[in-house]
Scaffold this motif. Structure first.
Motif, PDB file in Angstrom:
ATOM      1  N   MET A 175      -1.500  -2.277  19.065  1.00 32.49           N
ATOM      2  CA  MET A 175      -0.927  -1.374  18.082  1.00 32.49           C
ATOM      3  C   MET A 175      -1.399  -1.743  16.674  1.00 32.49           C
ATOM      4  N   VAL A 176      -1.337  -0.734  15.797  1.00 41.24           N
ATOM      5  CA  VAL A 176      -1.577  -0.989  14.388  1.00 41.24           C
ATOM      6  C   VAL A 176      -0.285  -0.642  13.653  1.00 41.24           C
ATOM      7  N   LYS A 177       0.093  -1.511  12.730  1.00 42.44           N
ATOM      8  CA  LYS A 177       1.214  -1.236  11.824  1.00 42.44           C
ATOM      9  C   LYS A 177       0.586  -0.930  10.475  1.00 42.44           C
ATOM     10  N   LEU A 178       0.812   0.279   9.989  1.00 42.25           N
ATOM     11  CA  LEU A 178       0.233   0.734   8.734  1.00 42.25           C
ATOM     12  C   LEU A 178       1.341   0.822   7.700  1.00 42.25           C
ATOM     13  N   THR A 179       1.325  -0.100   6.737  1.00 43.60           N
ATOM     14  CA  THR A 179       2.295  -0.102   5.647  1.00 43.60           C
ATOM     15  C   THR A 179       1.659   0.631   4.472  1.00 43.60           C
ATOM     16  N   CYS A 180       2.265   1.750   4.084  1.00 42.56           N
ATOM     17  CA  CYS A 180       1.651   2.636   3.096  1.00 42.56           C
ATOM     18  C   CYS A 180       2.340   2.560   1.741  1.00 42.56           C
ATOM     19  N   TYR A 181       1.524   2.708   0.728  1.00 42.16           N
ATOM     20  CA  TYR A 181       1.984   2.725  -0.657  1.00 42.16           C
ATOM     21  C   TYR A 181       1.303   3.852  -1.417  1.00 42.16           C
ATOM     22  N   GLU A 182       2.002   4.349  -2.418  1.00 41.94           N
ATOM     23  CA  GLU A 182       1.399   5.238  -3.407  1.00 41.94           C
ATOM     24  C   GLU A 182       1.285   4.438  -4.688  1.00 41.94           C
ATOM     25  N   ALA A 183       0.302   4.769  -5.520  1.00 43.36           N
ATOM     26  CA  ALA A 183       0.105   4.060  -6.795  1.00 43.36           C
ATOM     27  C   ALA A 183      -0.832   4.860  -7.682  1.00 43.36           C
ATOM     28  N   ALA A 184      -0.678   4.676  -8.975  1.00 46.42           N
ATOM     29  CA  ALA A 184      -1.604   5.258  -9.950  1.00 46.42           C
ATOM     30  C   ALA A 184      -2.892   4.437  -9.939  1.00 46.42           C
ATOM     31  N   PHE A 185      -3.969   5.030 -10.449  1.00 46.19           N
ATOM     32  CA  PHE A 185      -5.247   4.331 -10.476  1.00 46.19           C
ATOM     33  C   PHE A 185      -6.056   4.735 -11.692  1.00 46.19           C
ATOM     34  N   GLU A 186      -7.081   3.937 -11.963  1.00 50.94           N
ATOM     35  CA  GLU A 186      -8.064   4.244 -13.001  1.00 50.94           C
ATOM     36  C   GLU A 186      -9.437   4.258 -12.360  1.00 50.94           C
ATOM     37  N   GLY A 187     -10.296   5.146 -12.869  1.00 51.04           N
ATOM     38  CA  GLY A 187     -11.657   5.224 -12.362  1.00 51.04           C
ATOM     39  C   GLY A 187     -11.903   6.519 -11.625  1.00 51.04           C
ATOM     40  N   VAL A 188     -13.088   6.617 -11.060  1.00 50.22           N
ATOM     41  CA  VAL A 188     -13.506   7.791 -10.300  1.00 50.22           C
ATOM     42  C   VAL A 188     -13.686   7.378  -8.848  1.00 50.22           C
ATOM     43  N   ILE A 189     -12.981   8.050  -7.956  1.00 54.88           N
ATOM     44  CA  ILE A 189     -13.055   7.738  -6.529  1.00 54.88           C
ATOM     45  C   ILE A 189     -14.468   8.001  -6.012  1.00 54.88           C
ATOM     46  N   ALA A 190     -15.071   6.965  -5.434  1.00 55.71           N
ATOM     47  CA  ALA A 190     -16.411   7.073  -4.872  1.00 55.71           C
ATOM     48  C   ALA A 190     -16.518   6.121  -3.687  1.00 55.71           C
ATOM     49  N   PRO A 191     -17.140   6.548  -2.590  1.00 52.70           N
ATOM     50  CA  PRO A 191     -17.262   5.670  -1.427  1.00 52.70           C
ATOM     51  C   PRO A 191     -18.105   4.435  -1.740  1.00 52.70           C
ATOM     52  N   ALA A 192     -17.667   3.291  -1.212  1.00 56.17           N
ATOM     53  CA  ALA A 192     -18.378   2.022  -1.403  1.00 56.17           C
ATOM     54  C   ALA A 192     -18.200   1.192  -0.141  1.00 56.17           C
ATOM     55  N   ALA A 193     -18.874   0.064  -0.098  1.00 54.45           N
ATOM     56  CA  ALA A 193     -18.808  -0.857   1.056  1.00 54.45           C
ATOM     57  C   ALA A 193     -19.099  -0.081   2.340  1.00 54.45           C
ATOM     58  N   GLU A 194     -18.197  -0.178   3.327  1.00 52.81           N
ATOM     59  CA  GLU A 194     -18.450   0.461   4.621  1.00 52.81           C
ATOM     60  C   GLU A 194     -18.084   1.948   4.632  1.00 52.81           C
TER      61      GLU A 194
END
Length: 131
Positions: free
Chosen positions: A79-98
């Motif tokens: 099983m996977v336990k996914l603990t979710c949060y909301e939060a404000a951010f700065e910057g421009v969302i862009a795919p990185a890493a994997e």
């Protein structure tokens, strides 16, 4: 066995931000696992910076639910336990890493998502936060 993961919920125009890793057709919520000694906030800030090239503001983190489901690509019963949060951010969302692609998911995209992601979509749709 349970895999402990953190995820960031970000909704824009009634669509949920999702991510797809290279070579994988399944959509996930951005986030990942803690490193030893990391708090939820530290791990989520690090993972989101690595995956999406943005900076979450840890002072704005708000718990958004915990979801359990069969882990994708793992033997039955893992099983996977996914603990979710909301939060404000700065910057421009862009795919990185994997991350190969970022997507804006509607409820109709539910079947494209991981089992835990489908539970999150169900939760948000039932609360009239998604189209």
């Amino acid at each position: 066995m349970e895999i402990d993961k953190l995820a960031w919920i970000h909704i824009r125009e009634r669509k949920l931000l999702g991510a797809r890793s290279r070579g994988n057709p399944v959509c996930y919520l951005p986030g990942g696992k803690r490193e030893p000694g990391e708090s939820d906030a530290e791990a989520l800030v690090r993972e989101i910076r690595e995956e999406l090239s943005i900076a979450l503001d840890p002072t704005t983190l708000v718990a958004a639910g915990e979801f359990r489901a069969q882990a994708d690509g793992k033997p039955s019963g893992v099983m996977v336990k996914l603990t979710c949060y909301e939060a404000a951010f700065e910057g421009v969302i862009a795919p990185a890493a994997e991350i190969e692609e970022v997507l804006w998911l509607e409820y109709a995209d539910r079947e494209r998502c991981s089992a835990a992601g489908r539970l999150v979509l169900d939760h948000l749709y039932a609360r009239d936060r998604l189209d």
